[in-house]
Design an enzyme around this catalytic site. Structure first.
Site, PDB file in Angstrom:
ATOM      1  N   HIS A  44      -3.448   0.919   5.970  1.00 60.65           N
ATOM      2  CA  HIS A  44      -3.820   1.251   4.604  1.00 60.65           C
ATOM      3  C   HIS A  44      -3.312   2.650   4.254  1.00 60.65           C
ATOM      4  O   HIS A  44      -3.263   3.524   5.122  1.00 60.65           O
ATOM      5  CB  HIS A  44      -5.349   1.207   4.479  1.00 60.65           C
ATOM      6  CG  HIS A  44      -5.817   1.028   3.082  1.00 60.65           C
ATOM      7  ND1 HIS A  44      -5.389  -0.001   2.268  1.00 60.65           N
ATOM      8  CD2 HIS A  44      -6.688   1.761   2.327  1.00 60.65           C
ATOM      9  CE1 HIS A  44      -5.976   0.105   1.086  1.00 60.65           C
ATOM     10  NE2 HIS A  44      -6.759   1.167   1.088  1.00 60.65           N
TER      11      HIS A  44
ATOM     12  N   CYS B 131       0.830  -1.215   0.000  1.00 59.85           N
ATOM     13  CA  CYS B 131       0.000   0.000   0.000  1.00 59.85           C
ATOM     14  C   CYS B 131       0.859   1.257   0.000  1.00 59.85           C
ATOM     15  O   CYS B 131       0.518   2.251  -0.646  1.00 59.85           O
ATOM     16  CB  CYS B 131      -0.920   0.017   1.219  1.00 59.85           C
ATOM     17  SG  CYS B 131      -2.243  -1.193   1.180  1.00 59.85           S
TER      18      CYS B 131
END
Length: 240
Positions: free
Chosen positions: A175, A100
């Site tokens: 994330h 990510c």
């Protein structure tokens, strides 16, 4: 349905020094660097950050509530299929597990005014030229197969203080989402490789992502999740 990944990377810490080293290794001018944004409210702390902020990368733990919210929002959207002159931002579908941070960085340096600081004939310059004309599936495969990108990423990720997962296929729950202004239509976009495509937040005045307008969008985004989890924010800015 849980995503199946063909490749698995070591997670990259949300450390501005590591983010900065990676973009320089890939071929971004040393004039640009990442900085920690320590507050969304304190004007004195915000004043320490060089301007304009060209892109923001928000880092937060994923929660069932967040995943449910994004799944619902994406359920009625077609999968993004644009490329080249048809797209207003360069978006990368994430097909590499635990990368990510890499996708957040790539979104930040592929769009907006940061493009002006890509060094000619650098690896990233050539990679962006290749990816621009590809559809999202081909673009994702190009990133997966890029050995130089993988080796530079690994060299930087291994410098982190956090112990990597024993099993590289284990998912890390943090994330990374990039917010950046389009270099084509002047809109601000939320770029997340795990979504169905870019999310358009509408026209954005000016060039500073840490302006009142930019900060208000970040606050709106984190409102549903900030009460339950912590988050961090990195800004791509000119050097001190």
């Amino acid at each position: 349905m849980e995503q199946q990944y063909r490749k698995h990377f070591i997670p990259l810490e949300s450390n501005p020094l590591l983010f900065t080293e990676l973009i320089h290794r890939l071929g971004i001018s040393e004039f640009l660097q990442f900085q920690d944004v320590l507050s969304l409210e304190d004007a004195d702390l915000l004043a320490f950050i060089p301007r304009p902020a060209l892109a923001l990368v928000l880092v937060f733990p994923t929660t069932p509530a967040y995943e449910s919210k994004t799944a619902e929002e994406d359920s009625s959207k077609p999968s993004y299929a644009k490329s080249g002159d048809d797209e207003d931002v360069v978006w990368y579908r994430q097909t590499i597990n635990n990368a990510c941070g890499l996708y957040g960085i790539l979104h930040a340096i592929s769009n907006g005014d940061a493009r002006d600081f890509i060094l000619p004939n650098s690896h990233f310059s050539n990679l962006l030229k290749t990816c621009a004309s590809l559809d999202p599936v081909q673009r994702a495969s190009t990133l997966e197969d890029d050995e130089k990108l993988e080796s530079e990423y690994k060299a930087v990720a291994l410098q982190g203080d956090t112990e990597p997962p024993e099993n590289p296929e284990d998912e890390v729950d943090y994330h990374y989402v990039c917010f950046v202004k389009s270099h084509k239509n002047g809109h601000l976009y939320e770029l997340d490789g795990d979504r169905k495509g870019p999310v358009d937040w509408g026209h954005f005045d000016g060039s500073d992502m840490l302006s009142e307008e930019g900060l208000s969008i970040i606050k709106e985004f984190i409102k549903p999740i900030a009460s339950d989890v912590g988050f961090s924010l990195l800004a791509l800015t000119p050097g001190d």
